[in-house]
Design a protein around this motif. Structure first.
Motif, PDB file in Angstrom:
ATOM      1  N   GLY A 166       0.863  -1.159   0.117  1.00 30.30           N
ATOM      2  CA  GLY A 166      -0.014  -0.174   0.024  1.00 30.30           C
ATOM      3  C   GLY A 166       0.870   1.485  -0.073  1.00 30.30           C
ATOM      4  N   VAL A 167       0.139   2.273   0.324  1.00 33.30           N
ATOM      5  CA  VAL A 167       0.857   3.571   0.451  1.00 33.30           C
ATOM      6  C   VAL A 167       0.739   4.167   1.944  1.00 33.30           C
ATOM      7  CG1 VAL A 167       0.905   5.992  -0.299  1.00 33.30           C
ATOM      8  CG2 VAL A 167       0.567   4.078  -1.879  1.00 33.30           C
ATOM      9  N   ASN A 168       1.745   4.484   2.580  1.00 36.37           N
ATOM     10  CA  ASN A 168       1.656   5.118   3.863  1.00 36.37           C
ATOM     11  C   ASN A 168       1.074   6.434   4.094  1.00 36.37           C
ATOM     12  OD1 ASN A 168       3.195   3.031   4.845  1.00 36.37           O
ATOM     13  ND2 ASN A 168       5.046   4.276   5.289  1.00 36.37           N
ATOM     14  N   MET A 169       0.155   6.757   4.872  1.00 32.95           N
ATOM     15  CA  MET A 169      -0.849   7.735   4.763  1.00 32.95           C
ATOM     16  C   MET A 169      -0.773   8.415   6.286  1.00 32.95           C
ATOM     17  SD  MET A 169      -4.146   6.210   2.887  1.00 32.95           S
ATOM     18  CE  MET A 169      -4.337   4.420   3.809  1.00 32.95           C
ATOM     19  N   LYS A 170      -0.954   9.709   6.104  1.00 32.78           N
ATOM     20  CA  LYS A 170      -0.580  10.479   7.592  1.00 32.78           C
ATOM     21  C   LYS A 170       0.621  10.101   8.224  1.00 32.78           C
ATOM     22  CE  LYS A 170      -5.680  11.813   7.737  1.00 32.78           C
ATOM     23  NZ  LYS A 170      -6.719  12.132   8.797  1.00 32.78           N
ATOM     24  N   GLY A 171       1.642   9.521   7.693  1.00 30.74           N
ATOM     25  CA  GLY A 171       2.861   9.577   8.402  1.00 30.74           C
ATOM     26  C   GLY A 171       2.597   8.031   9.169  1.00 30.74           C
ATOM     27  N   VAL A 172       1.521   7.273   8.890  1.00 27.73           N
ATOM     28  CA  VAL A 172       1.404   5.966   9.454  1.00 27.73           C
ATOM     29  C   VAL A 172       1.464   4.955   8.550  1.00 27.73           C
ATOM     30  CG1 VAL A 172      -0.131   4.482  11.074  1.00 27.73           C
ATOM     31  CG2 VAL A 172       0.126   6.978  11.333  1.00 27.73           C
ATOM     32  N   ASN A 173       2.231   3.689   8.907  1.00 26.36           N
ATOM     33  CA  ASN A 173       2.331   2.362   7.886  1.00 26.36           C
ATOM     34  C   ASN A 173       0.727   2.237   7.427  1.00 26.36           C
ATOM     35  OD1 ASN A 173       2.326  -0.563   7.235  1.00 26.36           O
ATOM     36  ND2 ASN A 173       4.725   0.040   7.625  1.00 26.36           N
ATOM     37  N   PHE A 174       0.560   1.900   6.158  1.00 30.17           N
ATOM     38  CA  PHE A 174      -0.489   1.469   5.550  1.00 30.17           C
ATOM     39  C   PHE A 174      -1.114   0.372   6.218  1.00 30.17           C
ATOM     40  CE2 PHE A 174      -2.673  -1.470   2.645  1.00 30.17           C
ATOM     41  CZ  PHE A 174      -3.508  -0.658   2.049  1.00 30.17           C
ATOM     42  N   MET A 175      -0.336  -0.664   6.968  1.00 31.38           N
ATOM     43  CA  MET A 175      -1.225  -1.584   7.595  1.00 31.38           C
ATOM     44  C   MET A 175      -1.936  -1.381   8.455  1.00 31.38           C
ATOM     45  SD  MET A 175       0.484  -3.675   5.652  1.00 31.38           S
ATOM     46  CE  MET A 175      -0.378  -4.925   6.386  1.00 31.38           C
ATOM     47  N   HIS A 176      -1.766  -0.395   9.350  1.00 32.65           N
ATOM     48  CA  HIS A 176      -2.758   0.191  10.262  1.00 32.65           C
ATOM     49  C   HIS A 176      -4.095   0.368   9.704  1.00 32.65           C
ATOM     50  CE1 HIS A 176       0.092   0.316  13.456  1.00 32.65           C
ATOM     51  NE2 HIS A 176       1.077   0.774  12.440  1.00 32.65           N
ATOM     52  N   PHE A 177      -4.083   1.099   8.529  1.00 29.47           N
ATOM     53  CA  PHE A 177      -5.401   1.261   7.658  1.00 29.47           C
ATOM     54  C   PHE A 177      -5.997  -0.113   7.382  1.00 29.47           C
ATOM     55  CE2 PHE A 177      -2.903   5.175   7.760  1.00 29.47           C
ATOM     56  CZ  PHE A 177      -3.812   6.059   8.124  1.00 29.47           C
ATOM     57  N   TRP A 178      -5.093  -0.992   6.887  1.00 27.38           N
ATOM     58  CA  TRP A 178      -5.648  -2.229   6.303  1.00 27.38           C
ATOM     59  C   TRP A 178      -6.283  -3.094   7.566  1.00 27.38           C
ATOM     60  CZ3 TRP A 178      -4.616  -7.266   7.587  1.00 27.38           C
ATOM     61  CH2 TRP A 178      -5.059  -8.205   6.707  1.00 27.38           C
TER      62      TRP A 178
END
Length: 505
Positions: A102-114
């Motif tokens: 994915g793409v990191n968002m808001k300075g946070v690793n994509f895996m958290h959003f997933w």
């Protein structure tokens, strides 16, 4: 001790010796330095390390190698990651990919959003958001050229499978063309300064004497200088990584060449399958407390996809590291410095890491304890972090169906790994150092793949609305699919002869 460093002597050839010679001849040159490599054709090399990680490209680029020539000369194929089959449990597999998920968002690793998306009912596996995984599953590959303007499609990160013997020969030609002198001979005696203990010269079986100011031990497991001369001692990690043997055999290729390494868990260890252009590399890595060498070789032969091209060769090793890598004017690189089993293709990278560290700390007029202590600290840290990552593959599993798997599932873990596993359970990350060999993507892929499920995720992942989160993930997934659809099959790409990076964008 004041000592103008001019004569550099490398003991041993093989992958470690010739990588070192090539790098030194490129970076240091031979106008101010004399680089000599001593090896004997009577002494064989291990030569089975055929899989790498993407950082090998930095090494090849530093040397200025032409990638297409390198691929041709070493019979290389491309590698997008590693498939792990039957590790979590029987009839289960997962993939450890190169590249970003994915793409990191808001300075946070994509895996958290997933993880948030998954908790809300999302069905796609996280690997659906990784181009390397999707390409590997489709057995496709193509290098990605420069992309003008905003990056709308993911890059493709890759490493290689290659014939280690051919790679060493290729680097030998490279180093000798740049002034490295090779001397044939077996070392029969080492002369040290009577007061300082520094190595002064090597005596060969043909009567020749090779003097030097800095000696680099690439002599393999034996540790001809670092251990036999300096008695540094060895820290044994086999209670955490108990496999201590490997049966290796090449076989004929069958079917398309897939762009990844396959590792399959077996009753007493695991088996590798590595496709090269001219053959397939196979090996059974096992603990000989649970199976004999003959039984292991037989099991390997019974699990080949193609006809064997030779008799299996058995290798023995003890996982661990030397207590010191740099002592006085001797630096150990490669198997002489330690060995971590080949599960994550780390051996060649650890050679590369030691070479780069030596270049960074290379002494001018004095071999200072400050330099050697820093080298020892950096390399020990690298080995320890890699050790923990490898242990996690065994410890985080549901398998207890054989004595070997019962042992590794229930063994006491190092505190450093325990902390990482608890952090991952808490919120899906291990807090890996930003410069760590294996980053958060690697840890997540393996721990989640092995069955460890996080209980939470980073709170920033909650700041997106459900619609915005869904929209972003949909865009990422579409980019991955488009990138892979533009690729030919891996086999077609290799056969095309058009290995130059295309204008794919």
């Amino acid at each position: 001790m004041q000592n103008k460093i001019k004569n550099i002597v490398i003991v041993g050839g093989g992958t470690a010796g010739w990588m070192t010679a090539a790098a030194l001849s490129r970076a240091m040159g031979t106008q101010l330095y004399n680089i000599t490599l001593v090896e004997s054709e009577q002494i064989g090399t291990v030569g089975v390390g055929e899989a790498t990680i993407p950082l090998i490209k930095f090494f090849n680029n530093m040397l200025g190698l032409d990638e297409d020539e390198f691929v041709r000369e070493t019979k290389a194929t491309f590698k997008l990651g590693i498939e792990f089959k039957d590790w979590k449990t029987h009839n289960h597999s997962y993939f450890h990919p190169f590249g970003n998920i994915g793409v990191n968002m808001k300075g946070v690793n994509f895996m958290h959003f997933w993880l948030r998306w998954r908790a809300q009912g999302g069905k796609l596996d996280f690997l659906a958001f990784n181009a390397e995984s999707a390409a590997a599953e489709a057995k496709r590959f193509m290098r990605v050229g420069a992309q003008p303007g905003p990056k709308l499609l993911p890059d493709i990160n890759y490493a290689y499978h290659f014939d280690a013997t051919l790679y060493a020969a290729y680097l030998r030609r490279y180093a000798e063309q740049r002034g490295t002198q090779r001397i044939e001979g077996k070392i029969v005696n080492v002369t040290q300064h009577p007061d300082s203990g520094y190595i002064e010269s090597l005596q060969l079986d043909n009567g020749q004497t090779v003097a030097g100011d800095l000696f680099i031990d690439c002599s393999g497991f034996k540790g001809l200088l670092i251990e036999e001369v300096y008695k540094t001692g060895y820290t044994d990690w086999s209670h955490w990584l108990p496999v201590n043997s490997a049966a290796a055999v090449p076989s004929e290729n069958t079917g398309d060449l897939f762009p990844y390494t396959l590792t399959t868990a077996r009753e007493e260890g695991w088996q590798w399958r590595i496709p090269l252009q001219h053959r397939t590399g196979n090996g059974y890595v096992y603990c000989d407390h649970y199976i004999s060498d003959d039984e292991a070789a037989s099991k390997l032969l019974n699990n080949l996809d193609g006809k064997p091209l030779a008799e299996p060769r058995t290798l023995k090793f003890t996982t661990g590291i030397r207590n010191k890598f740099w002592v006085k004017n001797c630096v150990a690189i490669g198997l002489s410095s330690g060995f971590l089993e080949p599960l994550e293709s780390t051996s060649i990278h650890l050679i590369q890491r030691a070479i780069f560290q030596l270049l960074e700390l290379f002494p001018k007029n004095e071999i200072s304890d400050l330099l050697s202590n820093r080298f020892n600290h950096e390399m020990q840290t690298e080995y320890v972090e890699t050790k923990d990552f490898l242990i996690a593959h065994y410890a985080v599993t549901e398998r207890e169906d054989t004595p070997f798997w019962h042992y590794v599932k229930n063994m006491e873990l190092p505190d450093s790994l325990k902390e990482k596993l608890e952090m991952f359970r808490l919120r899906g990350e291990v807090m890996a150092d930003k410069d760590a060999f294996f980053n958060e993507v690697s840890w997540f892929s393996v721990l989640f793949g092995q069955g460890l499920r996080p209980e939470g995720y980073h709170p920033v992942a909650d700041t997106l609305s459900e619609d915005e989160l869904s929209t972003r993930l949909t865009k990422v997934r579409a980019g991955v699919q488009k990138r892979v659809e533009m690729m030919p099959s891996h086999s077609t790409y290799l056969r095309s002869g058009k290995l130059k990076a295309s204008d794919l964008s």
